[in-house]
Design a protein around this motif. Sequence first.
Motif, PDB file in Angstrom:
ATOM      1  N   LYS A  34       0.849  -1.204   0.000  1.00  0.00           N
ATOM      2  CA  LYS A  34       0.000   0.000   0.000  1.00  0.00           C
ATOM      3  C   LYS A  34       0.882   1.250   0.000  1.00  0.00           C
ATOM      4  CE  LYS A  34      -3.859  -2.300   0.451  1.00  0.00           C
ATOM      5  NZ  LYS A  34      -4.835  -2.331  -0.607  1.00  0.00           N
ATOM      6  N   LYS A  51      -0.270  10.528   2.184  1.00  0.00           N
ATOM      7  CA  LYS A  51      -1.626  10.246   2.642  1.00  0.00           C
ATOM      8  C   LYS A  51      -1.889  11.044   3.921  1.00  0.00           C
ATOM      9  CE  LYS A  51      -4.817   6.567   2.579  1.00  0.00           C
ATOM     10  NZ  LYS A  51      -5.302   5.967   1.405  1.00  0.00           N
ATOM     11  N   ASP A  53      -5.247  12.111   6.933  1.00  0.00           N
ATOM     12  CA  ASP A  53      -6.627  12.099   7.391  1.00  0.00           C
ATOM     13  C   ASP A  53      -7.359  13.270   6.726  1.00  0.00           C
ATOM     14  OD1 ASP A  53      -8.809  11.513   9.524  1.00  0.00           O
ATOM     15  OD2 ASP A  53      -8.379  13.664   9.728  1.00  0.00           O
ATOM     16  N   HIS A  77      -7.904  12.420   0.498  1.00  0.00           N
ATOM     17  CA  HIS A  77      -7.012  11.598   1.321  1.00  0.00           C
ATOM     18  C   HIS A  77      -5.528  11.848   1.102  1.00  0.00           C
ATOM     19  CE1 HIS A  77     -10.277   9.108   2.857  1.00  0.00           C
ATOM     20  NE2 HIS A  77     -10.799   9.170   1.647  1.00  0.00           N
ATOM     21  N   LEU A 102      -0.964   6.015   9.057  1.00  0.00           N
ATOM     22  CA  LEU A 102      -2.331   5.927   8.557  1.00  0.00           C
ATOM     23  C   LEU A 102      -2.518   4.683   7.688  1.00  0.00           C
ATOM     24  CD1 LEU A 102      -4.975   7.561   8.673  1.00  0.00           C
ATOM     25  CD2 LEU A 102      -4.225   8.750   6.628  1.00  0.00           C
ATOM     26  N   VAL A 103      -1.555   4.428   6.816  1.00  0.00           N
ATOM     27  CA  VAL A 103      -1.630   3.247   5.951  1.00  0.00           C
ATOM     28  C   VAL A 103      -1.508   1.977   6.781  1.00  0.00           C
ATOM     29  CG1 VAL A 103      -0.490   2.001   4.078  1.00  0.00           C
ATOM     30  CG2 VAL A 103      -0.842   4.465   3.900  1.00  0.00           C
ATOM     31  N   SER A 105      -2.248   1.500   9.877  1.00  0.00           N
ATOM     32  CA  SER A 105      -3.436   1.303  10.731  1.00  0.00           C
ATOM     33  C   SER A 105      -4.578   0.631   9.979  1.00  0.00           C
ATOM     34  CB  SER A 105      -3.907   2.643  11.301  1.00  0.00           C
ATOM     35  OG  SER A 105      -4.552   3.428  10.327  1.00  0.00           O
ATOM     36  N   LYS A 106      -4.599   0.744   8.665  1.00  0.00           N
ATOM     37  CA  LYS A 106      -5.675   0.150   7.866  1.00  0.00           C
ATOM     38  C   LYS A 106      -5.342  -1.266   7.380  1.00  0.00           C
ATOM     39  CE  LYS A 106      -8.049   4.011   7.823  1.00  0.00           C
ATOM     40  NZ  LYS A 106      -9.253   4.201   8.571  1.00  0.00           N
ATOM     41  N   LYS A 112       0.622  -6.217   8.940  1.00  0.00           N
ATOM     42  CA  LYS A 112       1.297  -5.099   9.603  1.00  0.00           C
ATOM     43  C   LYS A 112       2.750  -5.468   9.862  1.00  0.00           C
ATOM     44  CE  LYS A 112      -2.780  -3.105  11.592  1.00  0.00           C
ATOM     45  NZ  LYS A 112      -3.392  -2.356  12.648  1.00  0.00           N
TER      46      LYS A 112
END
Length: 114
Positions: A34, A51, A53, A77, A102-103, A105-106, A112
Amino acid sequence: MNIEDFRDYCLAKPGATEEMPFDEDTLVFKVSGKMFALCSLSDYAKGIALKCDPEQAILLREQYEQVLPGYHMNKKHWNTVLPEAGLTFDFLKSLIDNSYSLVVSKLPKGKKPS
């Protein structure tokens, strides 16, 4: 922040890789496949895409003239940040950290980085 510092900082992130999936000029940094950052090799000063928020993205654009809506990206985004336009090295690092986090966390738990 010059392009070498940008590259080194992005690659120091756990699980970060660099690729050129679009063309011979666009350097892309990913974690678990990602994207979290990208830039042009030939025109680095025109911006790095990071990226962000959506609410924070708007606040950053209002506060800093060097932070713009993401060029060729989803403007909700992504921000384009002018890395050679007077922002501090620590501030740029924090924007990169935020994008990476941010990436991550998704990502599903199994993807991860450790």
